[in-house]
Design a protein around this motif. Sequence first.
Motif, PDB file in Angstrom:
ATOM      1  N   ASN A  82      64.690 103.532  68.379  1.00 13.46           N
ATOM      2  CA  ASN A  82      65.638 104.206  67.494  1.00 13.46           C
ATOM      3  C   ASN A  82      65.069 104.401  66.097  1.00 13.46           C
ATOM      4  OD1 ASN A  82      68.229 104.769  68.929  1.00 13.46           O
ATOM      5  ND2 ASN A  82      68.023 102.615  69.414  1.00 13.46           N
ATOM      6  N   LEU A  83      64.194 103.504  65.682  1.00 17.00           N
ATOM      7  CA  LEU A  83      63.669 103.564  64.320  1.00 17.00           C
ATOM      8  C   LEU A  83      62.581 104.626  64.157  1.00 17.00           C
ATOM      9  CD1 LEU A  83      63.903 102.227  61.523  1.00 17.00           C
ATOM     10  CD2 LEU A  83      62.135 100.620  62.241  1.00 17.00           C
ATOM     11  N   SER A 106      70.988  95.956  62.179  1.00 24.64           N
ATOM     12  CA  SER A 106      72.232  96.669  62.469  1.00 24.64           C
ATOM     13  C   SER A 106      71.971  98.169  62.518  1.00 24.64           C
ATOM     14  CB  SER A 106      73.274  96.378  61.379  1.00 24.64           C
ATOM     15  OG  SER A 106      72.876  96.997  60.157  1.00 24.64           O
ATOM     16  N   MET A 107      72.930  98.910  63.039  1.00 27.14           N
ATOM     17  CA  MET A 107      72.826 100.371  63.104  1.00 27.14           C
ATOM     18  C   MET A 107      72.720 100.963  61.697  1.00 27.14           C
ATOM     19  SD  MET A 107      72.535 102.437  65.492  1.00 27.14           S
ATOM     20  CE  MET A 107      72.837 104.006  66.171  1.00 27.14           C
ATOM     21  N   GLU A 108      73.519 100.427  60.782  1.00 26.05           N
ATOM     22  CA  GLU A 108      73.498 100.908  59.396  1.00 26.05           C
ATOM     23  C   GLU A 108      72.122 100.673  58.767  1.00 26.05           C
ATOM     24  OE1 GLU A 108      75.523  99.872  55.048  1.00 26.05           O
ATOM     25  OE2 GLU A 108      76.087  98.709  56.814  1.00 26.05           O
ATOM     26  N   GLY A 109      71.579  99.476  58.975  1.00 26.08           N
ATOM     27  CA  GLY A 109      70.254  99.146  58.439  1.00 26.08           C
ATOM     28  C   GLY A 109      69.171 100.026  59.027  1.00 26.08           C
ATOM     29  N   MET A 110      69.261 100.266  60.338  1.00 27.82           N
ATOM     30  CA  MET A 110      68.262 101.095  61.012  1.00 27.82           C
ATOM     31  C   MET A 110      68.302 102.531  60.493  1.00 27.82           C
ATOM     32  SD  MET A 110      67.824 103.277  63.992  1.00 27.82           S
ATOM     33  CE  MET A 110      69.373 102.983  64.752  1.00 27.82           C
ATOM     34  N   LYS A 111      69.490 103.074  60.291  1.00 26.43           N
ATOM     35  CA  LYS A 111      69.607 104.442  59.771  1.00 26.43           C
ATOM     36  C   LYS A 111      69.026 104.532  58.364  1.00 26.43           C
ATOM     37  CE  LYS A 111      73.546 106.014  62.490  1.00 26.43           C
ATOM     38  NZ  LYS A 111      74.960 106.352  62.485  1.00 26.43           N
ATOM     39  N   ALA A 112      69.291 103.518  57.530  1.00 22.40           N
ATOM     40  CA  ALA A 112      68.752 103.505  56.173  1.00 22.40           C
ATOM     41  C   ALA A 112      67.223 103.401  56.195  1.00 22.40           C
ATOM     42  CB  ALA A 112      69.355 102.340  55.382  1.00 22.40           C
ATOM     43  N   LEU A 113      66.704 102.573  57.087  1.00 26.45           N
ATOM     44  CA  LEU A 113      65.240 102.429  57.207  1.00 26.45           C
ATOM     45  C   LEU A 113      64.606 103.736  57.675  1.00 26.45           C
ATOM     46  CD1 LEU A 113      64.975  98.878  58.809  1.00 26.45           C
ATOM     47  CD2 LEU A 113      64.263  99.543  56.504  1.00 26.45           C
ATOM     48  N   ARG A 114      65.263 104.427  58.600  1.00 27.32           N
ATOM     49  CA  ARG A 114      64.745 105.721  59.067  1.00 27.32           C
ATOM     50  C   ARG A 114      64.615 106.698  57.914  1.00 27.32           C
ATOM     51  NH1 ARG A 114      67.614 106.779  64.542  1.00 27.32           N
ATOM     52  NH2 ARG A 114      69.196 107.686  63.233  1.00 27.32           N
TER      53      ARG A 114
END
Length: 123
Positions: A82-83, A106-114
Amino acid sequence: MEEDKPPVLSKQRCEVVCGVPTQVVCTAFSSHILVVVTQFGKMGTLVALEPSRVAADINRPLITTKVLLGPDEPLIHVFAKNLVSFVSQEAGNRAVLLAMAVKDKSMEGMKALRGVIQTCQVW
């Protein structure tokens, strides 16, 4: 090879992601893209993402993950795909090596990292 183009292209960024200072470094090599995402100042788990050469849908090849270093847990594979699967797709289906040491998966963290990875685009 072009004279003005460096043999290895690299970009890095430091940002606070979900309250945690985070460093991202993206480096383009001839056959792979290396993405380092750390919130601990170390490389952490190393995951190889390889797009399959044979896939039913040519536009979105199947990406297989393999943990090369660190804990080989199902969440690591899901998080890695996902990342950085978008990196492989945008780079013409090149293989990606992901080194990650993150606190928040978390999903939120992963989206921010992306989003931070996108700002370090070298592909």
